[in-house]
Scaffold this motif. Structure first.
Motif, PDB file in Angstrom:
ATOM      1  N   VAL A 194       0.849  -1.192   0.000  1.00  0.00           N
ATOM      2  CA  VAL A 194       0.000   0.000   0.000  1.00  0.00           C
ATOM      3  C   VAL A 194       0.888   1.247   0.000  1.00  0.00           C
ATOM      4  O   VAL A 194       1.866   1.338   0.740  1.00  0.00           O
ATOM      5  CB  VAL A 194      -0.929   0.008   1.226  1.00  0.00           C
ATOM      6  CG1 VAL A 194      -1.736   1.304   1.292  1.00  0.00           C
ATOM      7  CG2 VAL A 194      -1.856  -1.193   1.193  1.00  0.00           C
ATOM      8  N   THR A 195       0.529   2.208  -0.869  1.00  0.00           N
ATOM      9  CA  THR A 195       1.320   3.429  -1.012  1.00  0.00           C
ATOM     10  C   THR A 195       0.501   4.640  -0.577  1.00  0.00           C
ATOM     11  O   THR A 195      -0.662   4.780  -0.956  1.00  0.00           O
ATOM     12  CB  THR A 195       1.760   3.624  -2.480  1.00  0.00           C
ATOM     13  OG1 THR A 195       2.529   2.495  -2.893  1.00  0.00           O
ATOM     14  CG2 THR A 195       2.610   4.879  -2.620  1.00  0.00           C
ATOM     15  N   PHE A 196       1.127   5.510   0.202  1.00  0.00           N
ATOM     16  CA  PHE A 196       0.506   6.752   0.632  1.00  0.00           C
ATOM     17  C   PHE A 196       1.191   7.920  -0.077  1.00  0.00           C
ATOM     18  O   PHE A 196       2.380   7.864  -0.384  1.00  0.00           O
ATOM     19  CB  PHE A 196       0.623   6.933   2.146  1.00  0.00           C
ATOM     20  CG  PHE A 196      -0.120   5.904   2.941  1.00  0.00           C
ATOM     21  CD1 PHE A 196      -1.434   6.120   3.332  1.00  0.00           C
ATOM     22  CD2 PHE A 196       0.485   4.702   3.282  1.00  0.00           C
ATOM     23  CE1 PHE A 196      -2.119   5.170   4.059  1.00  0.00           C
ATOM     24  CE2 PHE A 196      -0.189   3.739   4.021  1.00  0.00           C
ATOM     25  CZ  PHE A 196      -1.501   3.970   4.397  1.00  0.00           C
ATOM     26  N   GLY A 197       0.422   8.953  -0.339  1.00  0.00           N
ATOM     27  CA  GLY A 197       0.996  10.122  -0.995  1.00  0.00           C
ATOM     28  C   GLY A 197       0.291  11.392  -0.572  1.00  0.00           C
ATOM     29  O   GLY A 197      -0.790  11.354   0.028  1.00  0.00           O
ATOM     30  N   VAL A 240      -4.294   7.204  -1.095  1.00  0.00           N
ATOM     31  CA  VAL A 240      -3.965   5.837  -0.685  1.00  0.00           C
ATOM     32  C   VAL A 240      -4.150   4.923  -1.888  1.00  0.00           C
ATOM     33  O   VAL A 240      -5.252   4.843  -2.444  1.00  0.00           O
ATOM     34  CB  VAL A 240      -4.858   5.354   0.483  1.00  0.00           C
ATOM     35  CG1 VAL A 240      -4.434   3.954   0.917  1.00  0.00           C
ATOM     36  CG2 VAL A 240      -4.796   6.320   1.653  1.00  0.00           C
ATOM     37  N   ASP A 241      -3.090   4.240  -2.315  1.00  0.00           N
ATOM     38  CA  ASP A 241      -3.133   3.298  -3.432  1.00  0.00           C
ATOM     39  C   ASP A 241      -3.016   1.882  -2.888  1.00  0.00           C
ATOM     40  O   ASP A 241      -1.995   1.510  -2.293  1.00  0.00           O
ATOM     41  CB  ASP A 241      -1.990   3.558  -4.419  1.00  0.00           C
ATOM     42  CG  ASP A 241      -2.220   4.816  -5.239  1.00  0.00           C
ATOM     43  OD1 ASP A 241      -3.389   5.166  -5.445  1.00  0.00           O
ATOM     44  OD2 ASP A 241      -1.239   5.444  -5.661  1.00  0.00           O
ATOM     45  N   GLN A 263      -7.877   3.081  -5.601  1.00  0.00           N
ATOM     46  CA  GLN A 263      -7.321   4.381  -5.229  1.00  0.00           C
ATOM     47  C   GLN A 263      -8.347   5.157  -4.412  1.00  0.00           C
ATOM     48  O   GLN A 263      -9.485   5.364  -4.836  1.00  0.00           O
ATOM     49  CB  GLN A 263      -6.947   5.180  -6.474  1.00  0.00           C
ATOM     50  CG  GLN A 263      -6.239   6.490  -6.164  1.00  0.00           C
ATOM     51  CD  GLN A 263      -5.880   7.249  -7.430  1.00  0.00           C
ATOM     52  OE1 GLN A 263      -6.739   7.873  -8.029  1.00  0.00           O
ATOM     53  NE2 GLN A 263      -4.627   7.173  -7.836  1.00  0.00           N
ATOM     54  N   THR A 264      -7.942   5.559  -3.222  1.00  0.00           N
ATOM     55  CA  THR A 264      -8.831   6.316  -2.351  1.00  0.00           C
ATOM     56  C   THR A 264      -8.008   7.377  -1.627  1.00  0.00           C
ATOM     57  O   THR A 264      -6.897   7.700  -2.016  1.00  0.00           O
ATOM     58  CB  THR A 264      -9.578   5.380  -1.377  1.00  0.00           C
ATOM     59  OG1 THR A 264     -10.510   6.146  -0.607  1.00  0.00           O
ATOM     60  CG2 THR A 264      -8.626   4.634  -0.462  1.00  0.00           C
ATOM     61  N   SER A 270     -10.013  19.089 -11.993  1.00  0.00           N
ATOM     62  CA  SER A 270      -8.893  19.354 -11.106  1.00  0.00           C
ATOM     63  C   SER A 270      -7.579  18.927 -11.757  1.00  0.00           C
ATOM     64  O   SER A 270      -7.518  17.945 -12.492  1.00  0.00           O
ATOM     65  CB  SER A 270      -9.063  18.641  -9.765  1.00  0.00           C
ATOM     66  OG  SER A 270      -9.099  17.237  -9.939  1.00  0.00           O
ATOM     67  N   ILE A 271      -6.554  19.684 -11.459  1.00  0.00           N
ATOM     68  CA  ILE A 271      -5.171  19.374 -11.852  1.00  0.00           C
ATOM     69  C   ILE A 271      -4.361  19.287 -10.563  1.00  0.00           C
ATOM     70  O   ILE A 271      -4.451  20.176  -9.715  1.00  0.00           O
ATOM     71  CB  ILE A 271      -4.584  20.466 -12.766  1.00  0.00           C
ATOM     72  CG1 ILE A 271      -5.445  20.628 -14.018  1.00  0.00           C
ATOM     73  CG2 ILE A 271      -3.151  20.152 -13.149  1.00  0.00           C
ATOM     74  CD1 ILE A 271      -5.029  21.816 -14.877  1.00  0.00           C
ATOM     75  N   SER A 272      -3.602  18.223 -10.412  1.00  0.00           N
ATOM     76  CA  SER A 272      -2.892  18.044  -9.140  1.00  0.00           C
ATOM     77  C   SER A 272      -1.486  17.511  -9.348  1.00  0.00           C
ATOM     78  O   SER A 272      -1.184  16.856 -10.348  1.00  0.00           O
ATOM     79  CB  SER A 272      -3.666  17.106  -8.216  1.00  0.00           C
ATOM     80  OG  SER A 272      -3.813  15.828  -8.813  1.00  0.00           O
ATOM     81  N   ILE A 273      -0.630  17.835  -8.401  1.00  0.00           N
ATOM     82  CA  ILE A 273       0.712  17.280  -8.335  1.00  0.00           C
ATOM     83  C   ILE A 273       0.870  16.642  -6.963  1.00  0.00           C
ATOM     84  O   ILE A 273       0.112  16.940  -6.023  1.00  0.00           O
ATOM     85  CB  ILE A 273       1.797  18.346  -8.571  1.00  0.00           C
ATOM     86  CG1 ILE A 273       1.672  19.481  -7.539  1.00  0.00           C
ATOM     87  CG2 ILE A 273       1.716  18.896  -9.985  1.00  0.00           C
ATOM     88  CD1 ILE A 273       2.771  20.500  -7.626  1.00  0.00           C
ATOM     89  N   GLY A 274       1.859  15.767  -6.831  1.00  0.00           N
ATOM     90  CA  GLY A 274       2.016  15.121  -5.538  1.00  0.00           C
ATOM     91  C   GLY A 274       3.313  14.351  -5.416  1.00  0.00           C
ATOM     92  O   GLY A 274       4.159  14.327  -6.318  1.00  0.00           O
ATOM     93  N   TYR A 275       3.440  13.730  -4.247  1.00  0.00           N
ATOM     94  CA  TYR A 275       4.635  12.942  -3.935  1.00  0.00           C
ATOM     95  C   TYR A 275       4.197  11.686  -3.203  1.00  0.00           C
ATOM     96  O   TYR A 275       3.374  11.747  -2.273  1.00  0.00           O
ATOM     97  CB  TYR A 275       5.589  13.761  -3.059  1.00  0.00           C
ATOM     98  CG  TYR A 275       6.895  13.055  -2.749  1.00  0.00           C
ATOM     99  CD1 TYR A 275       7.960  13.107  -3.635  1.00  0.00           C
ATOM    100  CD2 TYR A 275       7.027  12.335  -1.559  1.00  0.00           C
ATOM    101  CE1 TYR A 275       9.156  12.459  -3.342  1.00  0.00           C
ATOM    102  CE2 TYR A 275       8.210  11.683  -1.259  1.00  0.00           C
ATOM    103  CZ  TYR A 275       9.281  11.754  -2.156  1.00  0.00           C
ATOM    104  OH  TYR A 275      10.453  11.100  -1.879  1.00  0.00           O
ATOM    105  N   ASN A 276       4.713  10.536  -3.614  1.00  0.00           N
ATOM    106  CA  ASN A 276       4.388   9.249  -2.993  1.00  0.00           C
ATOM    107  C   ASN A 276       5.510   8.820  -2.036  1.00  0.00           C
ATOM    108  O   ASN A 276       6.688   8.918  -2.374  1.00  0.00           O
ATOM    109  CB  ASN A 276       4.203   8.166  -4.063  1.00  0.00           C
ATOM    110  CG  ASN A 276       3.035   8.464  -4.973  1.00  0.00           C
ATOM    111  OD1 ASN A 276       2.034   9.038  -4.551  1.00  0.00           O
ATOM    112  ND2 ASN A 276       3.145   8.067  -6.222  1.00  0.00           N
ATOM    113  N   PHE A 277       5.099   8.332  -0.880  1.00  0.00           N
ATOM    114  CA  PHE A 277       6.087   7.885   0.111  1.00  0.00           C
ATOM    115  C   PHE A 277       6.397   6.401  -0.032  1.00  0.00           C
ATOM    116  O   PHE A 277       5.644   5.651  -0.607  1.00  0.00           O
ATOM    117  CB  PHE A 277       5.564   8.178   1.512  1.00  0.00           C
ATOM    118  CG  PHE A 277       5.368   9.638   1.774  1.00  0.00           C
ATOM    119  CD1 PHE A 277       6.435  10.454   2.107  1.00  0.00           C
ATOM    120  CD2 PHE A 277       4.096  10.199   1.678  1.00  0.00           C
ATOM    121  CE1 PHE A 277       6.260  11.806   2.332  1.00  0.00           C
ATOM    122  CE2 PHE A 277       3.906  11.560   1.923  1.00  0.00           C
ATOM    123  CZ  PHE A 277       4.991  12.350   2.249  1.00  0.00           C
TER     124      PHE A 277
END
Length: 228
Positions: A39-42, A75-76, A86-87, A221-228
């Motif tokens: 599971v990946t969080f971002g 949350v992936d 994806q939530t 919506s347009i979004s950017i992000g970072y996955n931990f």
């Protein structure tokens, strides 16, 4: 807004076609193998271009789009190698605006509802390499209104008057609950994310709905992000 949606659909189709071409020379287009990822969080942050659809009005009579923002945690959850759930939890601002300018007189109406939102999206994934991944997402979202104002402003030869009222609450304008469908695409390189998403509101959010009259959210919506 229809033009924006058409562009989004074209982007999704282009990404999918690109993945299909790549799959012919590398891995399968859709893998049903068990996912090895955890599971990946971002974190996500981005800009909204939102509006509301009023029943009985065509696009030429629709209000103008209003710019807002979104921020939250994604949350992936891997189901298969090519399929994720994806939530997450997001704070997002939506609404609309109307501006009328008649020489010395100007009239502005604006609605600025803010929501806590949970998407529940089926997310197709395709790995171009170890560092680059495509995703195409589709599914429902659920939202709860936590604040926002309805604002009217009159201006005449420099003199201004303004009225504000809460959007949510007893005997106010909008129901707090909202739900609809979302479609989007995203691209991850290493741990950095870029994505586009369009939402069709399905719930009538008008609190005092009579004679079939309805108001529904719609949002790009347009979004950017970072996955931990």
């Amino acid at each position: 807004m229809k033009k924006i949606l058409f562009i989004l659909v074209c982007i999704v189709c282009a990404f999918t076609a690109s993945a299909q071409r790549a799959s012919s020379s590398s891995t399968t287009f859709f893998s049903t193998e068990k996912a090895e990822q955890s599971v990946t969080f971002g974190i996500r942050v981005g800009m909204n271009s939102s509006n509301m659809k009023f029943s009985g009005e065509d696009d030429s009579d629709s209000p103008d789009n209003k710019i807002g923002f979104n921020a939250g945690v994604s949350v992936d959850i891997p189901m298969l190698q090519s399929l994720y759930l994806q939530t997450g939890l997001y704070y997002t601002t939506k609404g609309y605006k109307v501006e009328e300018n008649d020489g010395d007189e100007k009239y502005t109406t604006k609605a600025t509802p803010s929501y806590l939102e949970i998407p529940v999206m089926a997310s197709y994934r395709y790995d171009f390499s170890d560092n680059a991944q495509l995703q195409v997402n589709f599914g429902p979202y659920f939202a709860y209104g936590i604040g926002g104002k309805y604002k009217e402003e009159w201006s005449y030869k420099g003199e201004k008057e303004e009225e504000k009222e809460d959007l949510f609450g007893k005997d106010k304008y909008l129901n707090r609950f909202d739900a609809g469908l979302g479609i989007g695409a995203g691209f991850t390189y290493s741990k950095f994310f870029f994505g586009l998403n369009y939402q069709f509101g399905l719930s009538n959010i008008l609190q005092d709905a009579k004679d079939g009259y309805s108001v529904k959210n719609k949002n790009l919506s347009i979004s950017i992000g970072y996955n931990f």
